[in-house]
Motif scaffolding. Structure first.
Motif, PDB file in Angstrom:
ATOM      1  N   LEU A 484      40.073  43.689  43.575  1.00 53.14           N
ATOM      2  CA  LEU A 484      39.846  44.643  44.654  1.00 53.14           C
ATOM      3  C   LEU A 484      39.184  43.971  45.856  1.00 53.14           C
ATOM      4  CD1 LEU A 484      38.652  47.724  42.563  1.00 53.14           C
ATOM      5  CD2 LEU A 484      40.812  47.530  43.812  1.00 53.14           C
ATOM      6  N   VAL A 485      38.220  43.090  45.591  1.00 53.84           N
ATOM      7  CA  VAL A 485      37.564  42.359  46.682  1.00 53.84           C
ATOM      8  C   VAL A 485      38.574  41.519  47.453  1.00 53.84           C
ATOM      9  CG1 VAL A 485      35.935  40.496  47.191  1.00 53.84           C
ATOM     10  CG2 VAL A 485      35.275  42.345  45.651  1.00 53.84           C
ATOM     11  N   ASP A 486      39.541  40.939  46.744  1.00 49.15           N
ATOM     12  CA  ASP A 486      40.571  40.111  47.384  1.00 49.15           C
ATOM     13  C   ASP A 486      41.679  40.939  48.024  1.00 49.15           C
ATOM     14  OD1 ASP A 486      39.167  37.886  46.620  1.00 49.15           O
ATOM     15  OD2 ASP A 486      40.456  37.411  44.910  1.00 49.15           O
ATOM     16  N   GLY A 487      41.589  42.256  47.936  1.00 44.54           N
ATOM     17  CA  GLY A 487      42.577  43.114  48.583  1.00 44.54           C
ATOM     18  C   GLY A 487      43.753  43.509  47.729  1.00 44.54           C
ATOM     19  N   TYR A 488      43.664  43.316  46.415  1.00 50.88           N
ATOM     20  CA  TYR A 488      44.771  43.644  45.513  1.00 50.88           C
ATOM     21  C   TYR A 488      44.420  44.878  44.685  1.00 50.88           C
ATOM     22  CZ  TYR A 488      46.966  39.118  46.410  1.00 50.88           C
ATOM     23  OH  TYR A 488      47.587  38.045  47.004  1.00 50.88           O
ATOM     24  N   ASP A 489      45.224  45.926  44.806  1.00 52.23           N
ATOM     25  CA  ASP A 489      45.082  47.070  43.913  1.00 52.23           C
ATOM     26  C   ASP A 489      45.884  46.767  42.645  1.00 52.23           C
ATOM     27  OD1 ASP A 489      43.746  48.133  46.015  1.00 52.23           O
ATOM     28  OD2 ASP A 489      44.930  49.968  46.165  1.00 52.23           O
ATOM     29  N   PRO A 490      45.246  46.773  41.463  1.00 52.37           N
ATOM     30  CA  PRO A 490      45.939  46.316  40.254  1.00 52.37           C
ATOM     31  C   PRO A 490      46.474  47.444  39.368  1.00 52.37           C
ATOM     32  CG  PRO A 490      43.599  46.307  39.852  1.00 52.37           C
ATOM     33  CD  PRO A 490      43.785  46.863  41.249  1.00 52.37           C
TER      34      PRO A 490
END
Length: 1005
Positions: A484-490
């Motif tokens: 999430l910090v890196d901008g990826y919704d998993p």
């Protein structure tokens, strides 16, 4: 009511009703369609709205209200307003005249490589095609495009899509939103309701000509025969590889398809990402469904390869990332990470004790069947314990599914599916349930003791729940936060329903307000799963989706998610590829997607599955570009793993870590598997090199696509049209600094355009007859929006686009809505000038001409007669269709006062002219009056008619060209069919616009 532009006398004159003619009735203009029954006239509204095709009585038909433009105040526009009408007509046309008729009426812009299967299909009298493109390339679009085209041309009267029930709603949504096909779902839950709507003498598929049918529902013996008799003449089979295996489910599907394929005039399109998979026998059965003569062909022989190539196309992503002159924005890379963890002291001891119990049980001297019950139950117990405490509790308190088996074969079938993930039909439905551990222990001497032990295990598992004692869960929370910090919704994939629910609960608590968390499992009906995903992604902010493998196939999640996290390793490595394929596919906006795999280092089981199965699977995929499923599902190596784990393992006091490397039986099984896998990969790579671009040559494809772009409009022209129209209507269009697109506020737009966009001031207005729906290209399509909820339109130059945004291409619903509004408003003189961005008349002063030049914008209609079907009820009857095409004609005045008609290249140059300045009103009136008078001269009328015949000839030639089969033998066979194609002008052309280009005011020659 007297139509505009006519006199009362004209309004009382009956109109001829030949197909293609324009008539007036019931307050609007109509186009007469072919096939009118005696005493009635079948007609479609001039605006192309097929929902309102109706039968008219001859006595109510009059001469059309649509007429030539008239020089009245407010009707003459400037250069910009004249150009808008020309482009609007091109975009809004809904009956394409070219050989790809369906492209004029769909809401998706196919990539150039996606048109290759369509071109192959049009070269067959009866379409028999296997589409084997890689995961994420867009096989659904390719197959649906063929279906739409065959229906549009009248080559098919109905269509059925056979698929798994989990994919049925996805297919229904794709057909509705992208192709304008309303398909009914035929499932166990809907079949009875649909049957009630069938009238006497009708079949279900006559009542509902477009359906999506569950393969497993219709393959049953009591339904199979009825479906065989009533199945429509167009059949699309998704995941076709599941119909040619050796299991019972495979065999039933194969028998069903074999019977359906026997009808020679039935179109059949097979779709699968794994058509060959190294299994020559299965591939032969698959191609044999297309034609029995293909079954025994050897792809290594050139002559056999040529025959197969006419029916089979298979491309890897690397083959079409750049195809001809178009780049397709697939993600550039899939970033993989494997993260290890240790169970922790308490959890490790719990696993050690469960493993000791399992070994004790399988070593009991019970009978054969009872031993099998015990074997599969304790193996399933171990898988649940290593998944999560919640899954452990669920299996320890539920009766084993294997306990119901009454034979060794039945016990093995159930056990393989539950413990080893080896299912005969690759299905995902029901795979995420916990199968239970409790057996009928009354027949066992120490049954009471065993029950007490399992109850104690369940209590211990419950106490281990939560991040304090569950190291796997604790690691997951850290990994999700990092993504999430890196901008990826998993998307977090789990093996079992209890694990997914457990993970979802603890993630929600750990993330708090920083992200929305929800889960989708097999507990939800397939119809409700997409709705649950939509509900999650509609919330503002970040999103984490927890799912089981019920979402690993068919569902497109790339719009909202950019990473996959494997919480549980699947023992079927194809599942990992399918999971990651939910985000790594066409339409993903990110250049890179991420995949994170968690594995434990205490037991050695996860490490073995990684090394022997998953990494080997990825290595082969990287080498040849496509997935090669594990031979025989990896049955041998997985059984050897289980045997080493439960039978050959050491005493209960030994270390938890298991040394599989010293197990000779396991080592032999691993080596045998890898040999078979490498051999299958080698065979698959050879097949790929033969069929990567089908039987079409690139120059053939390039020529047809160039003609197609000219007919449908260049992307740059469509972008300019949309932008300038919205500006002309008062919207403050702003360029997007992050892309080549733009945004446009909705507030200033006329109410009529907002309604066409499906945006209403009051939601109740949407319930009115004919009300439009919000033209979104995502899962939200069709929802009613209010102006407050949608303050602006967002356009992007190319795909992919985010939810609620639009792509600047002809098929986008918002672009078509704008074009339709421009065209309709230009014909409605009752609207205010502000609400009419286009004009039918214009005068342009420009240095691009040396003499006075008149440009005509005309809409022609044509009667197309296409080849008849060879068999069936319509045998020998040609298909007659009505098509329309926008054309430009122009003449310039010579020094002698004669007319010199411009060539196509000269007209194209004229369209690029820029005005020096707007002309004065008196000059506009003079030039327009003169041009309108010239329209009545015989030379102009004859030229318009002659041009219609020329265009009809070009159209006829184009239809014949795309139907010529590849190769000399194919052309010879196709010669008779193409001779049946004819195209003729239908009625007089509609003269939509007249535009005069002059060099200087009053200075025409």
């Amino acid at each position: 009511m007297t139509p505009p532009g006519t006199t009362s006398a004209q309004a009382g004159t009956p109109a001829p009703s030949a197909p293609g003619n324009l008539v007036w009735a019931r307050g609007r203009d109509w186009v007469v369609q072919p096939g009118s029954p005696g005493g009635l006239v079948i007609a479609q509204p001039l605006d192309g709205d097929r929902e309102f095709v109706t039968a008219l009585f001859p006595h109510e038909i009059r001469e059309p209200g649509f007429g030539r433009p008239r020089a009245i105040p407010g009707e003459v526009g400037d250069f910009a307003s004249a150009g808008l009408l020309r482009t609007a007509l091109q975009i809004a046309a809904s009956h394409g005249a070219g050989p790809f008729r369906s492209l004029a009426s769909i809401s998706v812009q196919p990539r150039q490589y996606q048109l290759v299967p369509l071109m192959m299909a049009l070269r067959m009298d009866t379409v028999r095609l296997l589409i084997g493109d890689d995961v994420g390339i867009g096989k659904t679009v390719e197959a649906a495009l063929i279906g739409k085209e065959l229906l549009e041309q009248g080559s098919a009267s109905g269509m059925v899509v056979l698929c798994s029930p989990a994919l049925a709603e996805q297919w229904q949504s794709e057909l509705r939103e992208k192709f304008g096909l309303e398909a009914e779902l035929v499932l166990p839950s809907t079949a009875a309701r649909l049957q009630k709507g069938v009238e006497q003498g009708q079949t279900l598929f006559q009542r509902y000509p477009c359906t999506v049918v569950s393969t497993d529902f219709i393959k049953q013996a009591d339904r199979r025969e009825a479906f065989h008799r009533t199945c429509p003449d167009l059949l699309i089979v998704d995941e076709a590889h599941t119909c040619v295996g050796a299991g019972t489910g495979h065999q039933q599907r194969y028998e069903l398809l074999s019977a359906l394929a026997e009808r020679e005039d039935r179109h059949l399109v097979l779709v699968t990402a794994t058509p060959h998979s190294g299994d020559a026998h299965a591939f032969a059965k698959l191609t044999g469904l297309l034609a029995p003569s293909l079954k025994d062909l050897d792809p290594s022989l050139p002559a056999h390869r040529d025959r197969l190539a006419r029916h089979f196309v298979q491309r890897r992503r690397r083959d079409i990332r750049t195809y001809l002159d178009q780049d397709t924005p697939f993600p550039k890379d899939r970033k993989l990470r494997e993260v290890s963890y240790q169970l922790g002291t308490e959890y490790a001891q719990f696993v050690r004790d469960v493993l000791a119990y399992a070994r004790e049980q399988v070593r009991r001297p019970d009978g054969g069947l009872q031993q099998r019950h015990t074997w599969w139950s304790v193996l399933n117990l171990l898988r649940c314990v290593l998944s999560s405490p919640a899954a452990a509790v669920a299996t320890l308190t539920a009766r084993s599914s294997v306990a119901a088996a009454r034979s060794d074969e039945e016990a093995d079938r159930i056990g393989r599916a539950a413990a080893l993930e080896l299912v005969e039909d690759d299905a995902t439905e029901g795979m995420d349930t916990v199968h239970g551990t409790l057996l009928n222990t009354d027949d066992i001497g120490d049954g009471a003791r065993s029950r007490r032990k399992l109850t104690a295990f369940a209590a211990r598992a419950e106490a281990l729940a939560g991040p304090d004692t569950d190291a796997k869960l604790r690691l997951l929370v850290d990994e999700v936060k990092s993504l999430l910090v890196d901008g990826y919704d998993p998307i977090v994939f789990c093996r079992f329903i209890p694990t997914a629910e457990y993970v979802s609960q603890h993630l929600a608590e750990a993330l708090g307000r920083s992200a929305h968390v929800d889960s989708v499992t097999g507990k939800l009906h397939p119809d409700a799963r997409q709705a649950r995903v939509d509900e999650l992604t509609d919330k503002r902010g970040r999103h984490v989706l927890v799912a089981t493998d019920c979402l690993s196939e068919g569902v497109n999640l790339q719009d909202h998610f950019g990473a996959v996290l494997h919480y549980d390793l699947s023992w079927n490595p194809t599942r990992h590829e399918q999971r990651e394929g939910r985000v790594d596919r066409f339409g993903q906006a990110r250049e890179n997607v991420r995949s994170v795999t968690l594995f434990d280092t205490d037991t050695g089981i996860d490490g073995l599955v990684l090394n022997v199965l998953i990494r080997k699977h990825r290595d082969i995929a990287d080498q040849i570009g496509v997935v090669v499923p594990i031979p025989n599902g990896g049955d041998g190596v997985l059984r050897a793993l289980a045997n080493s784990l439960l039978v050959r393992g050491q005493g209960v006091d030994e270390q938890l870590a298991l040394d599989f490397g010293t197990d000779e039986l396991f080592s032999q099984a691993r080596e045998q598997l890898h040999r078979e896998w490498d051999s299958a990969a080698d065979r698959e790579s050879k097949v790929l090199t033969k069929f990567a671009q089908s039987g079409l040559r690139p120059d053939e494809v390039r020529a047809e696509l160039q003609a197609l772009r000219q007919a449908l409009g260049e992307p740059a022209d469509i972008a300019d049209f949309t932008r300038e129209t919205l500006k002309a209507l008062g919207s403050a269009v702003r360029p997007d600094p992050r892309s080549t697109g733009f945004t446009a506020p909705l507030g200033p737009l006329p109410r009529g355009l907002r309604h066409r966009l499906g945006i209403y001031e009051d939601p109740d207005q949407s319930e009115a007859p004919g009300a439009a729906r919000a033209p979104s290209r995502t899962a939200s399509k069709g929802r009613v929006r209010t102006a407050a909820a949608a303050p602006e339109l967002v356009f992007r130059q190319d795909l992919p686009v985010a939810a609620g945004e639009h792509a600047l291409f002809r098929g986008d619903p918002a672009v078509r809505a704008v074009a339709r509004y421009v065209l309709d408003s230009a014909l409605d003189r009752h609207l205010s000038e502000h609400d009419r961005p286009a004009r039918r008349l214009g005068v342009i002063r420009t240095t691009a001409v040396e003499a006075r030049t008149v440009l005509l914008l005309a809409r022609y209609r044509f009667r197309l007669s296409l080849p008849p079907r060879r068999t069936g009820d319509d045998q020998g009857k040609p298909h007659e269709l009505i098509a329309e095409d926008a054309q430009l004609l122009a003449w310039r005045a010579t020094d002698t006062g004669a007319r010199e008609w411009l060539t196509d290249d000269e007209i194209a140059h004229l369209l690029r002219a820029t005005p020096d300045r707007n002309t004065i009103p008196s000059m506009r009136e003079q030039q327009i009056g003169r041009a309108l008078g010239e329209l009545d001269e015989s030379e102009v009328e004859q030229r318009l008619a002659a041009h219609g015949r020329v265009v009809a000839g070009r159209l006829e030639e184009a239809h014949k060209r795309v139907r010529e089969a590849a190769g000399e033998r194919g052309r010879a066979r196709g010669a008779a069919a193409v001779r049946d194609i004819t195209a003729d002008p239908a009625g007089e052309p509609d003269l939509l616009g007249v535009y005069v280009y002059v060099k200087r005011p009053g200075g025409s020659r």
